[in-house]
Every structure is written in structure tokens, then in C-alpha cells.
Design a protein around this motif. Sequence first.
Motif, PDB file in Angstrom:
ATOM      1  N   VAL A 221       0.853  -1.201   0.000  1.00 40.23           N
ATOM      2  CA  VAL A 221       0.000   0.000   0.000  1.00 40.23           C
ATOM      3  C   VAL A 221       0.884   1.245   0.000  1.00 40.23           C
ATOM      4  N   GLU A 222       1.909   1.214   0.862  1.00 43.48           N
ATOM      5  CA  GLU A 222       2.804   2.374   0.967  1.00 43.48           C
ATOM      6  C   GLU A 222       3.603   2.568  -0.326  1.00 43.48           C
ATOM      7  N   ARG A 223       4.135   1.482  -0.833  1.00 44.06           N
ATOM      8  CA  ARG A 223       5.007   1.525  -2.006  1.00 44.06           C
ATOM      9  C   ARG A 223       4.304   2.094  -3.237  1.00 44.06           C
ATOM     10  N   TYR A 224       3.074   1.646  -3.486  1.00 43.79           N
ATOM     11  CA  TYR A 224       2.378   2.085  -4.711  1.00 43.79           C
ATOM     12  C   TYR A 224       1.358   3.183  -4.429  1.00 43.79           C
ATOM     13  N   ARG A 225       1.329   3.665  -3.211  1.00 50.17           N
ATOM     14  CA  ARG A 225       0.370   4.704  -2.816  1.00 50.17           C
ATOM     15  C   ARG A 225      -1.056   4.271  -3.174  1.00 50.17           C
ATOM     16  N   VAL A 226      -1.405   3.088  -2.712  1.00 41.64           N
ATOM     17  CA  VAL A 226      -2.729   2.532  -3.001  1.00 41.64           C
ATOM     18  C   VAL A 226      -3.798   3.426  -2.374  1.00 41.64           C
ATOM     19  N   THR A 227      -4.838   3.736  -3.147  1.00 36.62           N
ATOM     20  CA  THR A 227      -5.906   4.606  -2.636  1.00 36.62           C
ATOM     21  C   THR A 227      -7.175   3.826  -2.302  1.00 36.62           C
ATOM     22  N   ILE A 228      -7.385   2.701  -3.008  1.00 33.96           N
ATOM     23  CA  ILE A 228      -8.597   1.901  -2.787  1.00 33.96           C
ATOM     24  C   ILE A 228      -8.171   0.460  -2.530  1.00 33.96           C
ATOM     25  N   LEU A 229      -8.593  -0.096  -1.420  1.00 31.32           N
ATOM     26  CA  LEU A 229      -8.231  -1.481  -1.094  1.00 31.32           C
ATOM     27  C   LEU A 229      -9.503  -2.307  -0.926  1.00 31.32           C
ATOM     28  N   TYR A 230      -9.533  -3.453  -1.600  1.00 30.68           N
ATOM     29  CA  TYR A 230     -10.724  -4.309  -1.615  1.00 30.68           C
ATOM     30  C   TYR A 230     -10.295  -5.707  -1.211  1.00 30.68           C
ATOM     31  N   THR A 231     -10.823  -6.221  -0.097  1.00 33.58           N
ATOM     32  CA  THR A 231     -10.387  -7.545   0.352  1.00 33.58           C
ATOM     33  C   THR A 231     -11.522  -8.268   1.083  1.00 33.58           C
ATOM     34  N   ALA A 232     -11.205  -9.409   1.670  1.00 33.37           N
ATOM     35  CA  ALA A 232     -12.233 -10.232   2.312  1.00 33.37           C
ATOM     36  C   ALA A 232     -12.153 -10.111   3.833  1.00 33.37           C
ATOM     37  N   PRO A 233     -13.281 -10.233   4.510  1.00 36.07           N
ATOM     38  CA  PRO A 233     -13.278 -10.159   5.979  1.00 36.07           C
ATOM     39  C   PRO A 233     -12.288 -11.123   6.622  1.00 36.07           C
ATOM     40  N   THR A 234     -12.121 -12.301   6.040  1.00 41.70           N
ATOM     41  CA  THR A 234     -11.227 -13.281   6.642  1.00 41.70           C
ATOM     42  C   THR A 234      -9.791 -12.756   6.685  1.00 41.70           C
ATOM     43  N   ALA A 235      -9.401 -12.005   5.652  1.00 37.66           N
ATOM     44  CA  ALA A 235      -8.057 -11.425   5.623  1.00 37.66           C
ATOM     45  C   ALA A 235      -7.935 -10.356   6.704  1.00 37.66           C
ATOM     46  N   ILE A 236      -9.001  -9.594   6.877  1.00 38.62           N
ATOM     47  CA  ILE A 236      -8.975  -8.550   7.903  1.00 38.62           C
ATOM     48  C   ILE A 236      -8.860  -9.189   9.289  1.00 38.62           C
ATOM     49  N   ARG A 237      -9.601 -10.290   9.484  1.00 40.43           N
ATOM     50  CA  ARG A 237      -9.527 -10.956  10.793  1.00 40.43           C
ATOM     51  C   ARG A 237      -8.132 -11.525  11.047  1.00 40.43           C
ATOM     52  N   ALA A 238      -7.491 -12.034   9.981  1.00 42.42           N
ATOM     53  CA  ALA A 238      -6.129 -12.552  10.152  1.00 42.42           C
ATOM     54  C   ALA A 238      -5.204 -11.403  10.550  1.00 42.42           C
ATOM     55  N   CYS A 239      -5.335 -10.264   9.887  1.00 36.62           N
ATOM     56  CA  CYS A 239      -4.486  -9.106  10.211  1.00 36.62           C
ATOM     57  C   CYS A 239      -4.724  -8.645  11.644  1.00 36.62           C
ATOM     58  N   MET A 240      -5.984  -8.705  12.063  1.00 33.87           N
ATOM     59  CA  MET A 240      -6.332  -8.316  13.424  1.00 33.87           C
ATOM     60  C   MET A 240      -5.594  -9.187  14.431  1.00 33.87           C
ATOM     61  N   LYS A 241      -5.565 -10.480  14.099  1.00 35.06           N
ATOM     62  CA  LYS A 241      -4.925 -11.433  14.985  1.00 35.06           C
ATOM     63  C   LYS A 241      -3.409 -11.166  15.054  1.00 35.06           C
ATOM     64  N   TRP A 242      -2.832 -10.810  13.908  1.00 35.73           N
ATOM     65  CA  TRP A 242      -1.385 -10.558  13.885  1.00 35.73           C
ATOM     66  C   TRP A 242      -1.026  -9.298  14.660  1.00 35.73           C
ATOM     67  N   GLY A 243      -1.948  -8.351  14.712  1.00 33.62           N
ATOM     68  CA  GLY A 243      -1.689  -7.148  15.514  1.00 33.62           C
ATOM     69  C   GLY A 243      -1.579  -5.872  14.700  1.00 33.62           C
ATOM     70  N   ALA A 244      -1.985  -4.778  15.333  1.00 35.25           N
ATOM     71  CA  ALA A 244      -2.024  -3.476  14.651  1.00 35.25           C
ATOM     72  C   ALA A 244      -0.628  -2.925  14.403  1.00 35.25           C
ATOM     73  N   GLU A 245       0.384  -3.532  15.016  1.00 38.08           N
ATOM     74  CA  GLU A 245       1.729  -2.991  14.802  1.00 38.08           C
ATOM     75  C   GLU A 245       2.198  -3.151  13.349  1.00 38.08           C
ATOM     76  N   TYR A 246       1.657  -4.148  12.636  1.00 35.16           N
ATOM     77  CA  TYR A 246       2.102  -4.334  11.242  1.00 35.16           C
ATOM     78  C   TYR A 246       1.613  -3.201  10.336  1.00 35.16           C
ATOM     79  N   PRO A 247       0.304  -2.908  10.299  1.00 36.41           N
ATOM     80  CA  PRO A 247      -0.090  -1.733   9.508  1.00 36.41           C
ATOM     81  C   PRO A 247       0.505  -0.437  10.051  1.00 36.41           C
ATOM     82  N   ALA A 248       0.666  -0.365  11.373  1.00 29.60           N
ATOM     83  CA  ALA A 248       1.160   0.892  11.959  1.00 29.60           C
ATOM     84  C   ALA A 248       2.582   1.218  11.513  1.00 29.60           C
TER      85      ALA A 248
END
Length: 665
Positions: free
Chosen positions: A357-384
Motif C-alpha cells: 500500500v505504501e510503495r504504490y500509494r494505493v488509494t482503494i483497497l478491496y479484500t475479504a473479511p477473513t483477511a482482515i480478521r487474520a491481520c487483526m490477529k497478527w496485531g495493529a503494529e504491522y499496519p502501523a
Amino acid sequence: MATHVADNERLERELAQLMEVEKFPPPEGFRERALIGDLSLHADAERDLEGFWARQAAELLDWNDEPERTLDESNAPFYKWFEGGRLNASYNCLDRHVEAGRGDKVAFHWRGEEGEERDITYAELHRDVKRFANALRARGIGKGDVVGIYLPMVPELPVAMLACARIGAPHTVVFGGFSPDAVRERMEFSDAKALVTIDGARRKGKTAPIKDAVDEKLADLSSIETVFVVEHTGVGCEMRDGRDVWFAAAIEAADEDCEPEELDSEHPLFVLYTSGSTAKPKGVLHTTAGYLVGVAFTHRYVFDLRPDSDVYWCAADVGWVTGHSYIVYAPLANGATSVIYEGAPDYPDKDIWWEIVERYRVTILYTAPTAIRACMKWGAEYPAAHDLSSLRLLGTVGEPINPKAWLWYHKVVGGERCPIVDTWWQTETGHILITTLPGAQEAKPGSAGTPLPGIAAAVVDEEGNEVADDEQGLLVLRRPWPGMLRTLYKDDDRFVETYYERFGKTTYLVGDAARKDADGYLWILGRVDDVINVSGHRLSTAEIESACVSHPKVAETAVIGQHDETTGQAICAFVTLEGDLEGSDELTAEIREHVAKRISKIARPQRIIWAGDLPKTRSGKIMRRLLRDIAEGRELGDVTTLRDPTVMQQLEGKVHERQASGGGD
Ligand code: WTA
């Protein structure tokens, strides 16, 4: 580490507070700048459905011949759209942008699993598509011939699809995660004349041979005259003389001039197999004009797309319908710049998505709830750890999203500035049908929103009467829409029976349960048929059962979907063994492996429960409702209709004994 813990605790508190908020209006300033800031499109379509779609068709696509008629309902449910029109999908996705001087614009930022990068412009994609189209023709493939495609997320995948579209050869893409057995079955069903595949596929630093594995299964399939092989990993593979051709060499040898076929609106664009209530997958057939109008329209307005400034990323796989519609056809038809990412979300590390997202300056992201839940489990430090400030809109698809995941997406990924569109649709519907227009409507976490302009969704009871607000019922669609499936490939009867028998030939039966609230928002509750949704992947219980019982030690199986926090649903199989064989961990592993080979790793039962017998009615029908109760530890429902009610006591005993010994899953 300590600060992460503190941050995560604070985040939990903030999310808990947000749980109280029921509605999220478009973020400040979004409505004013949005393509659509009100419900005027909905009103237009209500006033004049055909006029509405005719205007979209004229605005969104370039035609060789304009359609004479928008909708033909005379032979429902075999509807026809844009009759008399002639066009070509690859022309609409490529040529017209290049002709308008936008050839240097990036169509895809391709990112390989090991960090390789390739920016593919519209002009480059156009050139490769024309060449591969000529390569297909050189092997005798033409209008109406089916071409199979079995590729991971490599640049050659959209090239192959669009080359097929250019010459009017319907493609049938098999998701790269499916097994060679599944490829063979689909090629056989569809009489494919050629297959496009790859030497090997990469996954998390490992390489798996693909071509050789597929070859074993294709050996005696005579319809396949040509196999094009992409060289990607260098694992090497056998090439059969006269049949197999290297993809790169074929392109190299081909001429660059290739006129697109002018095709009728209803010319088949692709067949995509999906799971239904029986073991035999359904070949969902989509045709050219209606599908393209539907995907282009929804992509533009649901994602509020600005092709000149947006960088759009749909993080699905092209092998599923989401990728067909919203990685390939819609973004290209709309002239957008998108990202295609080959790899897994946690390789090389769990922040790879955010790095992209950072590299290509992504403006619109479209994904599945299951991916979001996996990211949640991994922790907010990764997107942060990354700059996500380019994001301005987020979308989800594939399954109901639980409010907590919605809020996490909103807060941690979207920084509370991005509207979220929860988009409901199916392989069969071709494009999004229920969602909120981000600049015009409030979002309610957990609800997909309202029907899009022109879409007549209703929640009905068993008799087909609309139920009261907030009551649960069956979701149906009471008017046709442009991107609807036209039939099931070579199986018109099954098409009618599956979708249009229950409530008549003008009411499409979705297969989902839903309820509608007083604001007209739809809350999708999940499938009502024997389809399981694991991480947004549709799987048929019958297909998994049939794979399980093909194991020599298995006598009988019943498969159910069980609630799972991360994947939405998980597969649980009740297995009766042959003779007096005993269940064991080794056998569990063996059966799981067997299913992976027959269908796909995604179809492996997460849990196997050994059953002396299965609960059946007097007529021999397995009562899955009871199995679901058992698996989820609920009080058992009515057991009096069982042929042998003691079966349930034995089963309950088994499950408890297993849980007590700590070996539940
Ligand atoms: C489910 C994927 C709730 C639904 C595009 C549907 C959803 C099935 C949503 C189709 C959503 C899809 N909210 N449920 N936003 N989107 N579904 O064919 O059960 O792979 O019938 O198409 O996914 O899955 P398919």
C-alpha cells in the motif's frame, strides 16, 4: 514489545467504544467530492430500468454496433441483454485506452513474491494480448473454443484471459489453489481445447511443480490439443512434442497485429466453476456485454473510481470471480491503475500488504473479511509500521463481516477517514448487487447495505411472500440485471432448477438467508444450502464428502460448516470407517491429505470426528442440523425423527471424550 501491548490494549478499548456506533456517514468532505453524493441513480433506475441500463451501456463501453434492445424477457429465465449490440471485451479493456493516448499509463503494478516488480502499461498489455491471441489462433483455437487457464497470480494470467476474449474463445480459469484433479474435471466438463499453465508456482519461499502434476491427470484427455506453459520458477518440466508450447516463445513468434473479433452482446465470455449443493461443480456462464456493463458500472460508482489519480488494489485471486470482475475486467474497462500481488499476506512478513500500500500509494483497497480478521490477529503494529495515508476507500467481499473486524479495518487501516463498502454478490451475479454508495449512504458495520440502482432484492418466506422488517428469510432477486449468469454451462435444466424453480422463472433464488431492517439495509446471514464459506471460498459439502469417501478406509461421511473466528466457517467432517477400523491421528492426516489432493488444501476438514454411525431420518437422509449442534456444543434439537436416536448419544460421547483428552481439533 511493551508499547505494542499497551497500544493493543488501548485499541481494544477504543474498538469497544466504537461498537456502540450503529451508522457511519460518509467521512467529512467525502460526499462533496464523490462521483455520486445522493440517491439519484437509484431513482433513475426505478423510473426506467431499461433506459437506465441503456445509458450506462452507452457511457461505459465502446461498441462496434450499438444495441437495438436493452432487455429481452420473453424467454425468462433465459434473459438477454443488449441485443443487436456488437463489441469486444479486450478492445474495451485495452485498445480504446491506447487509442486515446493513454498507452503509457500503468495498467498493473505487478509484485512478485520475492519482491520483484514489474509495471505493465496499457500499451504493453495490449501488445502481449494481441500476440497471445495470434498464438492461440495459430494453434487452431477460435471463436467458441473453450480455453482452460490454470495459473497463479502472474502477469500472463490477465494476458491469457484477454487474448481469449479478443478472439471470442471463452476461458475457464481454475484457481491455482485447486488440485490437478479439479483441473482435469473442469477441462473435461468444458471440452477445453487448450490449457494455459505454468512450470511451477511459488508459495512462501517454496516452489511446487505444476505442469508435471497437471500432466499426470491430463494424459488421456484428448480434447486438449495444446498446452501453453509459462516459465516462471525454472523448476523444469516435461514438454510433450506437438502439444506443449512455451508461452514466451509463442508470444515471441506471433505477429503484433490482431484485430479483435466483433462479437454479439450475448457471446460467452467465460465459464467459471463454483460449488453448489451437489458434488458436481456448476459452470457459471457469463456473456460479453451485460457482464462488462455490470462490472464497469459497479466498479466506477461503488469504489468512486478516479482512473487518473487512484491506485486500486483488489487483493483477491484472479481464479475466483472477484478477481475476474474486479482485478481484470472492471479496472481495465475503466482504465484504472491496479496492483497485482503474487504472494501470501504473511510472506516474507506479516506487513507485506501494508508495504505494498505504501510503495504504490494505493488509494482503494478491496479484500475479504477473513483477511482482515487474520491481520487483526497478527496485531495493529504491522499496519502501523507503514504510511497508509494514501488510502481513501476500503471494500470487503465474500462473507458477512463481523462488526469488530469492520471497526478494526475502519480504524487501523482506514485511519477513520475512509468509507467502507461491504459488497454483496456471487459468482452467478457477476458483479456487486448490494452495498452502499460511499458518498451517498451511511454504512452500518455488519450490513452489506441496500440494493444498487435497478436491483430488486427482497427477503421472503418459504412461500415467496416478503417477510416483515427484521425478520429472517430467503434472499431473492426479483428483476434481472445485466451481469447475471446466463445459464450453467451445458446444463440449462440445472440452471432453472437451482435458481428459478422455487419461486418461478422471474425470481432468482440466491441461496443466502438475510433480513432487512427498517432502513432497507440487508443483513446477510449466510448460505441456506449445503455450501460452506471458508475464508470467503465457496465449497460444497457434497463435493468434500465425495472426496472423503473416495478414501479406501472411509465408509461414510457427513460434512458441515462450523463457526470459526478467523475463517468464518471451518469444515468439520463426521467420518464412519470401514469394518472395525479405529480412528487415529495418522488417519486424520491421511484423509485431510486425500481431500487436498482431490479438491484443494482449502477443502481439507479442519476437524474430523469419528462416528460409529450418522444420524439419519427414517428415509435415510443425514440430519446435518444435529451434527452442527453437536460440533458447536449446542443443546440438541428434536431427535425424534431419527431412525436410531441412540446414534446421537454415542456421537456426543465421542466429541466429549475427545475434547476432554485435549485433542478436539
Ligand atoms: C457470500 C463471491 C455477506 C454469500 C463474490 C454469497 C457475502 C456467496 C458477501 C458468494 C457479503 C459474498 N456479505 N456474504 N458482502 N459477499 N457473500 O460465489 O453467501 O464465491 O452467496 O462470490 O458469498 O460467493 P462467491
